[in-house]
Design an enzyme around this catalytic site. Structure first.
Site, PDB file in Angstrom:
ATOM      1  N   GLY A   3       0.806  -1.260   0.312  1.00  0.00           N
ATOM      2  CA  GLY A   3      -0.483  -0.465  -0.259  1.00  0.00           C
ATOM      3  C   GLY A   3       0.384   1.252   0.296  1.00  0.00           C
ATOM      4  CB  SER A   5       0.812   3.574  -6.090  1.00  0.00           C
ATOM      5  OG  SER A   5       1.711   3.020  -5.517  1.00  0.00           O
ATOM      6  CB  SER A  37      -1.751  -5.774  -6.598  1.00  0.00           C
ATOM      7  OG  SER A  37      -0.701  -4.285  -7.751  1.00  0.00           O
ATOM      8  CD  GLU A 120       6.203  -4.903  -6.467  1.00  0.00           C
ATOM      9  OE1 GLU A 120       6.968  -3.835  -5.623  1.00  0.00           O
ATOM     10  OE2 GLU A 120       5.115  -4.269  -7.331  1.00  0.00           O
ATOM     11  CD  GLU A 253       8.644   6.012 -18.807  1.00  0.00           C
ATOM     12  OE1 GLU A 253       8.139   5.301 -17.879  1.00  0.00           O
ATOM     13  OE2 GLU A 253       8.642   5.995 -19.807  1.00  0.00           O
TER      14      GLU A 253
HETATM   15  C1  LIG Z   1       0.287  -3.736 -12.637  1.00  0.00           C
HETATM   16  C2  LIG Z   1       0.234  -2.652 -11.612  1.00  0.00           C
HETATM   17  C3  LIG Z   1       0.072  -3.290  -9.891  1.00  0.00           C
HETATM   18  C4  LIG Z   1       0.304  -2.326  -9.092  1.00  0.00           C
HETATM   19  N1  LIG Z   1       0.365  -2.895  -7.807  1.00  0.00           N
HETATM   20  C5  LIG Z   1       0.615  -2.336  -6.333  1.00  0.00           C
HETATM   21  C6  LIG Z   1       0.645  -1.927  -5.487  1.00  0.00           C
HETATM   22  O1  LIG Z   1       0.135  -2.995  -5.113  1.00  0.00           O
HETATM   23  N2  LIG Z   1       0.413  -1.318  -4.429  1.00  0.00           N
HETATM   24  C7  LIG Z   1       0.785  -0.218  -4.695  1.00  0.00           C
HETATM   25  O2  LIG Z   1       1.187   1.002  -3.965  1.00  0.00           O
HETATM   26  N3  LIG Z   1       0.800   0.085  -6.103  1.00  0.00           N
HETATM   27  C8  LIG Z   1       0.561  -0.230  -7.006  1.00  0.00           C
HETATM   28  N4  LIG Z   1       0.123  -0.340  -8.685  1.00  0.00           N
HETATM   29  C9  LIG Z   1       1.048   1.525  -8.291  1.00  0.00           C
HETATM   30  C10 LIG Z   1       2.458   1.514  -9.089  1.00  0.00           C
HETATM   31  O3  LIG Z   1       3.529   1.625  -7.833  1.00  0.00           O
HETATM   32  C11 LIG Z   1       1.899   2.965  -9.829  1.00  0.00           C
HETATM   33  O4  LIG Z   1       1.723   3.713 -10.788  1.00  0.00           O
HETATM   34  C12 LIG Z   1       3.643   3.273 -10.636  1.00  0.00           C
HETATM   35  O5  LIG Z   1       4.633   4.026  -8.968  1.00  0.00           O
HETATM   36  C13 LIG Z   1       3.528   4.713 -11.470  1.00  0.00           C
HETATM   37  O6  LIG Z   1       2.758   5.453 -10.360  1.00  0.00           O
HETATM   38  P1  LIG Z   1       1.298   6.923 -10.592  1.00  0.00           P
HETATM   39  O7  LIG Z   1       0.936   5.974 -11.940  1.00  0.00           O
HETATM   40  O8  LIG Z   1       1.068   8.015 -10.206  1.00  0.00           O
HETATM   41  O9  LIG Z   1       2.481   7.868 -12.261  1.00  0.00           O
HETATM   42  P2  LIG Z   1       3.247   8.889 -12.337  1.00  0.00           P
HETATM   43  O10 LIG Z   1       3.932   8.731 -11.208  1.00  0.00           O
HETATM   44  O11 LIG Z   1       1.991   9.604 -11.805  1.00  0.00           O
HETATM   45  O12 LIG Z   1       3.944   9.190 -13.585  1.00  0.00           O
HETATM   46  C14 LIG Z   1       3.055   9.224 -15.000  1.00  0.00           C
HETATM   47  C15 LIG Z   1       4.214   8.957 -16.143  1.00  0.00           C
HETATM   48  O13 LIG Z   1       5.856   9.834 -15.759  1.00  0.00           O
HETATM   49  C16 LIG Z   1       6.381   9.605 -15.738  1.00  0.00           C
HETATM   50  N5  LIG Z   1       7.329   9.634 -14.852  1.00  0.00           N
HETATM   51  C17 LIG Z   1       7.221  10.628 -13.633  1.00  0.00           C
HETATM   52  N6  LIG Z   1       8.044  10.566 -12.887  1.00  0.00           N
HETATM   53  C18 LIG Z   1       9.384  10.592 -13.558  1.00  0.00           C
HETATM   54  C19 LIG Z   1      10.780  10.670 -13.790  1.00  0.00           C
HETATM   55  N7  LIG Z   1      11.408  11.640 -12.125  1.00  0.00           N
HETATM   56  N8  LIG Z   1      11.800  10.298 -14.390  1.00  0.00           N
HETATM   57  C20 LIG Z   1      11.035  10.169 -15.717  1.00  0.00           C
HETATM   58  N9  LIG Z   1       9.494  10.204 -16.399  1.00  0.00           N
HETATM   59  C21 LIG Z   1       8.838  10.254 -14.512  1.00  0.00           C
HETATM   60  C22 LIG Z   1       6.490   7.693 -15.482  1.00  0.00           C
HETATM   61  O14 LIG Z   1       7.692   6.944 -16.242  1.00  0.00           O
HETATM   62  C23 LIG Z   1       4.965   8.005 -15.945  1.00  0.00           C
HETATM   63  O15 LIG Z   1       5.451   7.569 -17.228  1.00  0.00           O
HETATM   64  C24 LIG Z   1       0.637  -1.285  -9.332  1.00  0.00           C
HETATM   65  C25 LIG Z   1       0.428  -0.729 -10.733  1.00  0.00           C
HETATM   66  C26 LIG Z   1       0.134  -1.468 -11.864  1.00  0.00           C
HETATM   67  C27 LIG Z   1       0.717  -0.273 -13.089  1.00  0.00           C
END
Ligand SMILES: Cc1cc2nc3c(=O)[nH]c(=O)nc-3n(C[C@H](O)[C@H](O)[C@H](O)COP(=O)(O)OP(=O)(O)OC[C@H]3O[C@@H](n4cnc5c(N)ncnc54)[C@H](O)[C@@H]3O)c2cc1C
Length: 274
Positions: A3, A5, A37, A120, A253
């Protein structure tokens, strides 16, 4: 289930706003988690929450083991493009977590979370790679050797044979990387990121190829609509599902940044936040 994000904290995980306030022998937690997840089925959550709002972003975070049956937890599934609900939102309203469920010292949760993320990224890769070899690639060979109405198979086209061979070579490379990673006593600081990046992008190339070769059948032949991913052989669902893997545990990224900074020793990204 992690937990970590939140709506305002994904790649920039240190921006998380869920709070945990010490009150006697419990912490009272309030906030919201996103993309958790399997949260509908999980017994416990590895929860990151802010215990010191005045400390610099990475310093005031603690790591808890939260029992998902604790009062005040509401789990809402998120419907995905594939029709599944693999992950959920979690709302936390005055959830009391026993202080004994703190993992590591208070305000040191960032460090503990890095260990979780490393595991992970790396440890599940052995299983995933095996599944890719015995599931996804097997389906690809099956697809490429299936005769059409004229008796010819896609593999009769040398361009298809060439691409299939390239994918097999890439898969062999992935297996070697994963085997080395798992066998290493002390993996390098970027090794888990290298494996995760290679796996997730190869999965996309394989399912993309499968979708192209299957043609119209990729859209109509939904063999196992509930189990998209890398091994159902339902190519369009597998292709859509493959995009999930470039995101969790840090997007591609972010993995490239880790490889650059921790693996190659390049200057740190100038975010000013870390
Ligand atoms: C299948 C799946 C399972 C998941 N399971 C879990 C879970 O169990 N628990 C949990 O806590 N989270 C989980 N997540 C969440 C996941 O960790 C986040 O979606 C991920 O860290 C990206 O964060 P965001 O979606 O807020 O995207 P953002 O951080 O908003 O990113 C959006 C875009 O901007 C780019 N970006 C952002 N910052 C930078 C940077 N500094 N440099 C270059 N590019 C950048 C990213 O690469 C992306 O393309 C899961 C996600 C998926 C898809």
């Amino acid at each position: 289930m992690p937990g970590f994000s939140e709506p305002g904290a994904g790649s920039d995980m240190a921006a998380l706003a869920t709070s945990a306030r010490k009150d006697g022998d419990v912490y009272i937690v309030n906030g919201q988690k996103l993309w958790a997840s399997g949260a509908l089925y999980a017994d416990r959550c590895l929860l990151l929450a802010r215990t010191d709002p005045d400390a610099p972003k990475r310093k005031g975070i603690s790591y808890f083991l939260m029992d998902m049956r604790t009062p005040g937890i509401e789990v809402r599934p998120i419907k995905q493009a594939t029709g599944e609900s693999h992950f959920c939102e979690i709302f936390l309203n005055d959830v009391a977590i026993p202080a004994t469920n703190l993992v590591g010292p208070e305000n040191e949760g960032w460090r503990v979370a890095q260990e979780t993320l490393g595991a992970e990224r790396g440890m599940t890769m052995l299983e995933l790679t095996e599944r890719l070899s015995h599931g996804g690639f097997r389906w690809l060979v099956d697809l490429c050797t299936r005769p059409g109405p004229d008796g010819r198979t896609p593999l009769d086209d040398t361009r298809v044979a060439d691409r299939l061979a390239t994918l097999e070579i890439e898969l062999t490379g992935l297996r070697a990387l994963v085997t080395d990673f798992v066998a290493a006593d002390r993996p390098g600081p970027a090794d888990a990121s290298i494996v995760k990046l290679y796996y997730s992008e190869l999965l996309q190339r394989m399912t993309d190829f499968g979708t192209e070769i299957a043609g119209l059948a990729a859209h109509t032949e939904l063999r196992k609509p509930q189990s998209s991913g890398w091994e159902s052989g339902a190519w369009m669902l597998d292709f859509i599902g493959s995009w999930e893997w470039t995101i969790p545990g840090g997007t591609s990224e972010i993995q490239r940044t880790i490889i650059g900074e921790r693996g190659l020793g390049l200057p740190r990204e100038p975010t000013g936040h870390r």
